[in-house]
Design a protein around this motif. Structure first.
Motif, PDB file in Angstrom:
ATOM      1  N   HIS A 117      41.389  36.379  21.520  1.00  0.00           N
ATOM      2  CA  HIS A 117      40.126  36.714  20.514  1.00  0.00           C
ATOM      3  C   HIS A 117      39.098  37.357  21.071  1.00  0.00           C
ATOM      4  O   HIS A 117      38.532  38.411  20.486  1.00  0.00           O
ATOM      5  CB  HIS A 117      39.628  35.190  19.965  1.00  0.00           C
ATOM      6  CG  HIS A 117      38.358  35.406  19.259  1.00  0.00           C
ATOM      7  ND1 HIS A 117      38.506  35.654  17.861  1.00  0.00           N
ATOM      8  CD2 HIS A 117      36.936  35.415  19.376  1.00  0.00           C
ATOM      9  CE1 HIS A 117      37.235  35.744  17.156  1.00  0.00           C
ATOM     10  NE2 HIS A 117      36.396  35.820  18.213  1.00  0.00           N
ATOM     11  N   HIS A 121      37.595  41.378  20.359  1.00  0.00           N
ATOM     12  CA  HIS A 121      36.174  41.777  20.073  1.00  0.00           C
ATOM     13  C   HIS A 121      35.911  43.182  20.618  1.00  0.00           C
ATOM     14  O   HIS A 121      35.563  43.913  20.171  1.00  0.00           O
ATOM     15  CB  HIS A 121      35.300  40.773  20.647  1.00  0.00           C
ATOM     16  CG  HIS A 121      34.906  39.608  19.499  1.00  0.00           C
ATOM     17  ND1 HIS A 121      34.236  40.018  18.470  1.00  0.00           N
ATOM     18  CD2 HIS A 121      34.749  38.180  19.618  1.00  0.00           C
ATOM     19  CE1 HIS A 121      34.000  38.680  17.781  1.00  0.00           C
ATOM     20  NE2 HIS A 121      34.336  38.161  18.572  1.00  0.00           N
ATOM     21  N   SER A 152      29.195  36.569  22.058  1.00  0.00           N
ATOM     22  CA  SER A 152      29.422  35.859  20.752  1.00  0.00           C
ATOM     23  C   SER A 152      28.716  34.543  20.827  1.00  0.00           C
ATOM     24  O   SER A 152      28.121  34.303  21.864  1.00  0.00           O
ATOM     25  CB  SER A 152      30.974  35.976  20.458  1.00  0.00           C
ATOM     26  OG  SER A 152      31.330  35.019  21.428  1.00  0.00           O
ATOM     27  N   ASP A 322      33.659  38.255  13.653  1.00  0.00           N
ATOM     28  CA  ASP A 322      34.898  37.825  13.652  1.00  0.00           C
ATOM     29  C   ASP A 322      35.588  38.637  12.711  1.00  0.00           C
ATOM     30  O   ASP A 322      35.362  38.577  11.390  1.00  0.00           O
ATOM     31  CB  ASP A 322      35.371  36.400  13.654  1.00  0.00           C
ATOM     32  CG  ASP A 322      34.963  35.716  14.836  1.00  0.00           C
ATOM     33  OD1 ASP A 322      34.504  36.279  15.706  1.00  0.00           O
ATOM     34  OD2 ASP A 322      34.953  34.588  14.895  1.00  0.00           O
TER      35      ASP A 322
HETATM   36 ZN    ZN Z   1      34.252  35.959  17.860  1.00  0.00          ZN
END
Ligand code: ZN
Ligand code: KG4
Length: 351
Positions: A117, A121, A152, A322
Motif C-alpha cells: 500500500h 501511494h 498518511s 487511498d
Molecule cells: Zn493510504
C-alpha cells in the motif's frame, strides 16, 4: 497495458483501471466507496465495521469501475492484469480486496500483482490527468534518483528510490504517523474524523504566535519521525486552558495553526535534508497528508530558500488519499505477478 487496481486496506473500497504508457499512466476509471461517514460518527475506525462495509461495496465498485472504463460491467477481456493491496492495513478490510482479486485472477486466468500500500501511494505520482496525456500541458513526472515522503494516517516514511524496484527506507515513524497526529489532535478539538482537512482549514485563520508545539527529532541526525510527543503537548495545552471543555473557534484555530506548523516544519526540514544528502532529482510527496496545500507550498518555498533544485512533485489531490489507481500504477512499473494461491493479506507489511 491495462491494469485493474483494487485497494481495500482501510475504510475505502476502491478500484480503478489504468493504462500504462511507459513514462506515465492514465486513468480509464477510478471509483471509490467510503465508509468514512460511519467512522466520523464514532471518531475513528472500528475495524470490524470497516470490513463489513468493504464486503458490501466491493462488487458494486468493481462493476462501476468496468462500466466507466468500457461502457459495460463485464468486459474483463480488456484487462491485462489485476493489482491488489496486500498490506499493510486492517486484516478484515485487506482480506476482502485480496480474496476478490485472487478469485478474479483464478477465474479469468489473468496475472495478479500484490502491491504494498505504501509503495502504491508513491506511484500516484506517475498518474497524469487526461489533459496532460492529450498533450495540453504536461505535469512534472518523477525523475530518478527520487526521494519519496509518504505521509498518511498510518505511516510517515522517507524512502530513496534509485529506479523502479530499487527502494530503500531511510527512516519511518517511531510512534504516531503525521496523519494520525492530525486526527488525534483534531479529536481533542472536537473535530470529525479524519481531521487533517479541517485542521488545514482552521489553521488559515489561526494566530501563529499564540502557541508553539515541539518539533520532535528535528535536530537529531536521523530520518526517523515521532509525533506522539506533539500530541501529548497539545493535550497538555488544551487541558490547562480555562475553558478546556468548550474551546472557542479562535482557540481551536490557533491550536490548529500551531499543530500544522509543527508537523510541516518537521516533514519539510527532514525531507530536504535527505534530498540534499542524497542529491536527488525529484522529491515525491504522497499519502493523505500530502493533499495539504500549506505543506506543498512550504516545500516549494523552503527548497527555493535552501537552493535545492530537485523537482517537488505531488499527486492530484484526489489521488493522495487511498485509491485503486495508485495500486495499479505501482504494479505497472514493478510488474511481478505472483501465483494467486501464494498471495496472502499481510496487515503488518512494511518495506
Ligand atoms: Zn493510504
Ligand atoms: O493515505 P490516507 O488516505 O490513508 C492511509 O493510508 O492512512 O491518509 C489519510 C490521512 C488522515 O490521517 C487524514 O487526516 C490525512 O490523511 N489528511 C490530511 C489532509 N487530507 C487528509 N492531513 C492534513 N491535511 C489535509 N488536507
Amino acid at each position: 497495458m491495462t491494469i485493474l487496481g483494487i485497494e481495500t486496506s482501510c475504510d475505502e473500497t476502491a478500484a480503478a483501471i489504468i493504462e500504462g504508457k511507459k513514462k506515465f499512466v492514465t486513468l480509464k476509471s477510478n471509483v471509490l466507496a467510503t465508509s468514512l461517514a460511519l467512522h466520523a460518527k464514532t471518531g475513528g475506525i472500528i475495524p470490524e465495521q470497516a470490513a463489513r462495509e468493504q464486503a458490501k461495496y466491493i462488487l458494486p465498485v468493481l462493476k462501476e469501475t468496468l462500466n466507466k472504463a468500457f461502457g459495460t460491467p463485464d468486459n474483463f477481456d480488456a484487462i491485462d492484469a489485476i493489482a491488489v493491496t496486500y498490506g499493510p492495513g486492517l486484516i478484515g478490510s485487506l482480506l476482502i480486496g485480496v480474496e476478490t482479486a485472487k478469485t478474479l485472477a483464478y477465474v479469468l486466468n489473468k496475472p495478479i500483482i500484490p502491491v504494498n500500500h505504501m509503495i502504491g501511494h508513491i506511484y500516484a505520482n506517475w498518474i497524469v490527468s487526461a489533459d496532460s496525456a492529450a498533450g495540453a500541458s504536461f505535469e512534472k513526472l518523477p525523475v530518478f534518483p527520487a526521494l519519496a515522503l509518504v505521509v498518511s494516517g498510518g505511516h510517515t516514511d522517507l524512502l530513496l528510490i534509485k529506479k523502479h524496484g530499487d527502494i530503500r527506507l531511510l527512516g519511518g515513524t517511531r510512534d504516531d504517523a503525521a496523519g494520525e497526529a492530525f486526527d488525534k489532535i483534531g479529536r481533542m478539538l472536537g473535530l470529525a474524523y479524519p481531521a487533517g482537512p479541517e485542521i488545514e482549514r482552521l489553521a488559515k485563520r489561526g494566530n501563529p504566535e499564540r502557541f508553539r508545539f515541539p518539533r520532535p527529532l528535528l535536530s537529531e541526525n536521523t530520518y526517523e519521525f515521532s509525533f506522539s510527543g506533539l500530541k501529548t503537548a497539545v493535550l497538555r495545552q488544551v487541558t490547562t486552558l480555562p475553558d478546556s471543555a468548550s474551546l472557542s473557534q479562535e482557540i481551536k484555530a490557533d491550536i490548529a495553526r500551531a499543530t500544522q506548523d509543527a508537523i510541516i516544519d518537521v516533514l519539510v526540514k527532514k525531507t530536504l535534508r535527505a534530498a540534499k544528502e542524497h542529491t536527488v532529482a525529484s522529491i515525491l510527496l504522497s499519502g493523505g497528508v500530502s493533499a495539504n496545500q500549506t505543506l506543498r507550498d512550504t516545500f516549494h518555498k523552503a527548497a527555493a530558500n535552501t537552493g535545492i533544485t530537485a523537482e517537488i512533485i505531488a499527486p492530484q489531490k484526489s489521488l493522495c488519499t487511498d485509491n485503486g489507481a495508485m495500486i495499479a500504477s505501482a504494479a505497472y512499473y514493478n510488474f511481478s505477478p505472483a501465483p494467486w494461491n501464494e498471495i496472502t493479506a499481510d496487515p503488518e507489511l512494511y518495506f
